[in-house]
Design a protein around this motif. Structure first.
Motif, PDB file in Angstrom:
ATOM      1  N   ALA A   3       0.849  -1.182   0.000  1.00  0.00           N
ATOM      2  CA  ALA A   3       0.000   0.000   0.000  1.00  0.00           C
ATOM      3  C   ALA A   3       0.886   1.234   0.000  1.00  0.00           C
ATOM      4  O   ALA A   3       2.060   1.185   0.395  1.00  0.00           O
ATOM      5  CB  ALA A   3      -0.905   0.007   1.235  1.00  0.00           C
ATOM      6  N   GLN A   4       0.304   2.328  -0.437  1.00  0.00           N
ATOM      7  CA  GLN A   4       1.038   3.591  -0.462  1.00  0.00           C
ATOM      8  C   GLN A   4       0.180   4.670   0.201  1.00  0.00           C
ATOM      9  O   GLN A   4      -1.056   4.673   0.037  1.00  0.00           O
ATOM     10  CB  GLN A   4       1.343   3.986  -1.908  1.00  0.00           C
ATOM     11  CG  GLN A   4       2.363   5.103  -1.998  1.00  0.00           C
ATOM     12  CD  GLN A   4       2.706   5.478  -3.429  1.00  0.00           C
ATOM     13  OE1 GLN A   4       2.015   5.100  -4.360  1.00  0.00           O
ATOM     14  NE2 GLN A   4       3.755   6.245  -3.597  1.00  0.00           N
ATOM     15  N   ALA A   5       0.813   5.554   0.944  1.00  0.00           N
ATOM     16  CA  ALA A   5       0.081   6.642   1.600  1.00  0.00           C
ATOM     17  C   ALA A   5       0.878   7.926   1.490  1.00  0.00           C
ATOM     18  O   ALA A   5       2.095   7.907   1.315  1.00  0.00           O
ATOM     19  CB  ALA A   5      -0.173   6.309   3.072  1.00  0.00           C
ATOM     20  N   ARG A   6       0.163   9.020   1.599  1.00  0.00           N
ATOM     21  CA  ARG A   6       0.811  10.341   1.551  1.00  0.00           C
ATOM     22  C   ARG A   6       0.417  11.125   2.800  1.00  0.00           C
ATOM     23  O   ARG A   6      -0.738  11.058   3.233  1.00  0.00           O
ATOM     24  CB  ARG A   6       0.349  11.103   0.311  1.00  0.00           C
ATOM     25  CG  ARG A   6       0.906  12.516   0.247  1.00  0.00           C
ATOM     26  CD  ARG A   6       0.266  13.308  -0.873  1.00  0.00           C
ATOM     27  NE  ARG A   6       0.836  12.942  -2.164  1.00  0.00           N
ATOM     28  CZ  ARG A   6       0.631  13.633  -3.288  1.00  0.00           C
ATOM     29  NH1 ARG A   6      -0.124  14.703  -3.274  1.00  0.00           N
ATOM     30  NH2 ARG A   6       1.173  13.244  -4.421  1.00  0.00           N
ATOM     31  N   PHE A 106       6.115   9.518   9.466  1.00  0.00           N
ATOM     32  CA  PHE A 106       5.486   8.501  10.304  1.00  0.00           C
ATOM     33  C   PHE A 106       3.959   8.513  10.176  1.00  0.00           C
ATOM     34  O   PHE A 106       3.316   7.469  10.333  1.00  0.00           O
ATOM     35  CB  PHE A 106       5.950   8.626  11.755  1.00  0.00           C
ATOM     36  CG  PHE A 106       7.361   8.130  11.928  1.00  0.00           C
ATOM     37  CD1 PHE A 106       7.643   6.776  11.825  1.00  0.00           C
ATOM     38  CD2 PHE A 106       8.408   9.009  12.132  1.00  0.00           C
ATOM     39  CE1 PHE A 106       8.951   6.306  11.937  1.00  0.00           C
ATOM     40  CE2 PHE A 106       9.719   8.559  12.250  1.00  0.00           C
ATOM     41  CZ  PHE A 106       9.987   7.193  12.153  1.00  0.00           C
ATOM     42  N   ALA A 107       3.373   9.671   9.865  1.00  0.00           N
ATOM     43  CA  ALA A 107       1.925   9.681   9.593  1.00  0.00           C
ATOM     44  C   ALA A 107       1.636   8.861   8.345  1.00  0.00           C
ATOM     45  O   ALA A 107       0.715   8.024   8.325  1.00  0.00           O
ATOM     46  CB  ALA A 107       1.424  11.115   9.434  1.00  0.00           C
ATOM     47  N   ALA A 108       2.438   9.068   7.288  1.00  0.00           N
ATOM     48  CA  ALA A 108       2.236   8.284   6.061  1.00  0.00           C
ATOM     49  C   ALA A 108       2.525   6.810   6.313  1.00  0.00           C
ATOM     50  O   ALA A 108       1.822   5.926   5.791  1.00  0.00           O
ATOM     51  CB  ALA A 108       3.132   8.827   4.944  1.00  0.00           C
ATOM     52  N   LEU A 109       3.533   6.532   7.132  1.00  0.00           N
ATOM     53  CA  LEU A 109       3.920   5.135   7.364  1.00  0.00           C
ATOM     54  C   LEU A 109       2.817   4.338   8.070  1.00  0.00           C
ATOM     55  O   LEU A 109       2.518   3.207   7.679  1.00  0.00           O
ATOM     56  CB  LEU A 109       5.217   5.078   8.193  1.00  0.00           C
ATOM     57  CG  LEU A 109       5.771   3.679   8.433  1.00  0.00           C
ATOM     58  CD1 LEU A 109       6.172   2.997   7.121  1.00  0.00           C
ATOM     59  CD2 LEU A 109       6.985   3.731   9.368  1.00  0.00           C
ATOM     60  N   VAL A 110       2.214   4.906   9.113  1.00  0.00           N
ATOM     61  CA  VAL A 110       1.180   4.127   9.818  1.00  0.00           C
ATOM     62  C   VAL A 110      -0.028   3.884   8.917  1.00  0.00           C
ATOM     63  O   VAL A 110      -0.631   2.805   8.951  1.00  0.00           O
ATOM     64  CB  VAL A 110       0.731   4.760  11.172  1.00  0.00           C
ATOM     65  CG1 VAL A 110       1.869   4.758  12.182  1.00  0.00           C
ATOM     66  CG2 VAL A 110       0.126   6.147  11.001  1.00  0.00           C
ATOM     67  N   VAL A 111      -0.354   4.879   8.087  1.00  0.00           N
ATOM     68  CA  VAL A 111      -1.504   4.707   7.184  1.00  0.00           C
ATOM     69  C   VAL A 111      -1.181   3.643   6.130  1.00  0.00           C
ATOM     70  O   VAL A 111      -2.007   2.758   5.834  1.00  0.00           O
ATOM     71  CB  VAL A 111      -1.891   6.054   6.529  1.00  0.00           C
ATOM     72  CG1 VAL A 111      -2.961   5.855   5.461  1.00  0.00           C
ATOM     73  CG2 VAL A 111      -2.395   7.032   7.593  1.00  0.00           C
ATOM     74  N   ALA A 112       0.038   3.681   5.578  1.00  0.00           N
ATOM     75  CA  ALA A 112       0.426   2.689   4.561  1.00  0.00           C
ATOM     76  C   ALA A 112       0.514   1.285   5.170  1.00  0.00           C
ATOM     77  O   ALA A 112       0.057   0.308   4.567  1.00  0.00           O
ATOM     78  CB  ALA A 112       1.761   3.081   3.927  1.00  0.00           C
ATOM     79  N   ALA A 113       1.081   1.171   6.377  1.00  0.00           N
ATOM     80  CA  ALA A 113       1.218  -0.149   7.011  1.00  0.00           C
ATOM     81  C   ALA A 113      -0.153  -0.713   7.361  1.00  0.00           C
ATOM     82  O   ALA A 113      -0.418  -1.909   7.169  1.00  0.00           O
ATOM     83  CB  ALA A 113       2.099  -0.045   8.263  1.00  0.00           C
ATOM     84  N   ASP A 114      -1.036   0.138   7.847  1.00  0.00           N
ATOM     85  CA  ASP A 114      -2.400  -0.303   8.178  1.00  0.00           C
ATOM     86  C   ASP A 114      -3.097  -0.845   6.929  1.00  0.00           C
ATOM     87  O   ASP A 114      -3.759  -1.887   6.977  1.00  0.00           O
ATOM     88  CB  ASP A 114      -3.182   0.880   8.767  1.00  0.00           C
ATOM     89  CG  ASP A 114      -4.629   0.542   9.062  1.00  0.00           C
ATOM     90  OD1 ASP A 114      -4.865  -0.371   9.872  1.00  0.00           O
ATOM     91  OD2 ASP A 114      -5.523   1.185   8.483  1.00  0.00           O
ATOM     92  N   ALA A 115      -2.913  -0.149   5.805  1.00  0.00           N
ATOM     93  CA  ALA A 115      -3.557  -0.591   4.556  1.00  0.00           C
ATOM     94  C   ALA A 115      -2.885  -1.853   4.019  1.00  0.00           C
ATOM     95  O   ALA A 115      -3.570  -2.790   3.590  1.00  0.00           O
ATOM     96  CB  ALA A 115      -3.503   0.537   3.523  1.00  0.00           C
ATOM     97  N   ALA A 116      -1.551  -1.901   4.071  1.00  0.00           N
ATOM     98  CA  ALA A 116      -0.843  -3.059   3.507  1.00  0.00           C
ATOM     99  C   ALA A 116      -1.198  -4.333   4.269  1.00  0.00           C
ATOM    100  O   ALA A 116      -1.405  -5.389   3.671  1.00  0.00           O
ATOM    101  CB  ALA A 116       0.670  -2.828   3.537  1.00  0.00           C
ATOM    102  N   PHE A 117      -1.274  -4.246   5.593  1.00  0.00           N
ATOM    103  CA  PHE A 117      -1.551  -5.443   6.409  1.00  0.00           C
ATOM    104  C   PHE A 117      -3.030  -5.571   6.783  1.00  0.00           C
ATOM    105  O   PHE A 117      -3.395  -6.453   7.565  1.00  0.00           O
ATOM    106  CB  PHE A 117      -0.671  -5.425   7.666  1.00  0.00           C
ATOM    107  CG  PHE A 117       0.783  -5.671   7.374  1.00  0.00           C
ATOM    108  CD1 PHE A 117       1.229  -6.946   7.064  1.00  0.00           C
ATOM    109  CD2 PHE A 117       1.693  -4.621   7.361  1.00  0.00           C
ATOM    110  CE1 PHE A 117       2.564  -7.180   6.766  1.00  0.00           C
ATOM    111  CE2 PHE A 117       3.035  -4.842   7.075  1.00  0.00           C
ATOM    112  CZ  PHE A 117       3.474  -6.127   6.773  1.00  0.00           C
TER     113      PHE A 117
END
Ligand code: 2P0
Length: 319
Positions: A3-6, A106-117
């Motif tokens: 997943a990707q987040a901005r 880190f805001a983008a990272l938690v959103v991307a990790a939540d979506a990826a997993f």
């Protein structure tokens, strides 16, 4: 699984400086910030069973300096029994230079990790997980004028006013693009342990938060500027009085402050704020932004000037 987040950096008007709980990275006080629109970090998280350990690429180059913090943050979201990941981070602005790059990252990272997993965390949970990695990152989950409030054992973030309701501009004067000499986290602890002004700083924060909240509610730029400049200069006074002293400014930072003072004297509604770095951020109306940009660009020692409106919070991107 990818997943990707901005997410966009946020600029604190009422600052976070000091922690009440180091292990959980909980701030000593609340804070209020603006989320920017035009500066951003994009994070792609790709789970890959073939990888033996996590890999982090920052703007295309493998980075080991931030890897442990990034891995720990993904563990917080997805648990430590997850597959290894490849994380790709891209920012369109200088990182680690007092422009809140860790907040956006880190805001983008938690959103991307939540979506990826597919962990389906609530926005409140994601804000707390981002805040564990970097206190200011909790604020970049949301857009516009954002308040972070302390709650027992956690924080809570709320939008005070969406960006469209008071579309101010932020002009960033870059006076030195390199990484900062002391990380914010280390510097906060030095301040807490050694600055004689630290306790007063913490004590006065709720009054500043109340004043800023009222100014935002009534969209009163002068009133907001008065309390934001005061709060910024108090934070830097705490730093200057620390042992060793924490002096993030350079001569161009001071010259930029004078430029803003001159603009104010000429009737322009603008105010400044400065974080843990030498860049100055000027906040003004959209109408005043071109004049503010030109004045800061013409200030001795300023290398580059960026202008951004206010934007929305972090979110996923199509992969
Ligand atoms: C802020 N700053 O409120 C303040 C003002 C810098 C000056 O939050 O240790 O990277 O990772 O929780 O969030 C920068 O500190 O610190 C910061 P950690 P963070 O924006």
């Amino acid at each position: 699984m990818q997943a990707q987040a901005r997410a966009q950096p946020n600029i604190a008007l009422i600052k976070y400086w000091g922690k009440r709980d180091l292990a959980r990275n909980l701030p000593a006080t609340g804070s209020i910030s603006l989320t920017l629109a035009d500066l951003f970090t994009e994070m792609r998280v790709i789970a890959d069973d073939a990888l033996r350990e996590d890999v982090l690429l920052v703007n295309g180059d493998e980075s080991r300096t931030m890897l442990a913090r990034v891995s720990a943050c993904i563990d917080q979201v997805a648990g430590d029994r997850r597959p290894a990941v490849r994380v790709e981070s891209h920012s369109n602005f200088p990182i680690a230079a007092g422009l809140a790059s860790s907040a956006a990252a880190f805001a983008a990272l938690v959103v991307a990790a939540d979506a990826a997993f597919e962990t389906r965390k609530t926005p409140h949970q994601l804000a707390n997980l981002a805040g564990r990695a970097s206190g200011s990152a909790a604020r970049s989950l949301l857009g516009g004028f954002v308040e972070l409030r302390n709650r027992p054992d956690e924080v809570e973030v709320a939008t005070l006013l969406p960006a469209v309701d008071w579309p101010l501009q932020v002009v960033v004067a870059i006076t030195a693009p390199g990484p900062k000499p002391v990380s914010s986290g280390d510097a906060m602890e030095i301040s807490r342990k050694t600055s004689p002004f630290y306790d007063r700083w913490v004590e006065q924060q709720s009054a500043d938060l109340g004043e800023a909240r009222a100014a935002i509610e009534t969209r009163d730029l002068r009133r907001l500027g008065a309390v934001a400049e005061h709060n910024c200069l108090k934070m830097h006074s705490v730093m200057w009085a620390s042992r060793p002293p924490l002096t993030y400014w350079n001569s161009a930072t001071v010259a930029c402050m004078q430029t803003v003072r001159d603009l104010q004297a000429g009737g322009t509604e603008v105010f400044f704020t400065i974080d843990a770095g030498p860049q100055l951020k000027a906040v003004c109306s959209a109408a005043a932004a071109p004049a503010v940009r030109d004045a800061l660009a013409a200030t001795a020692g300023v290398g580059d000037v960026m202008v951004s409106g206010l934007g929305g919070g972090a979110g996923t991107l199509a992969t």
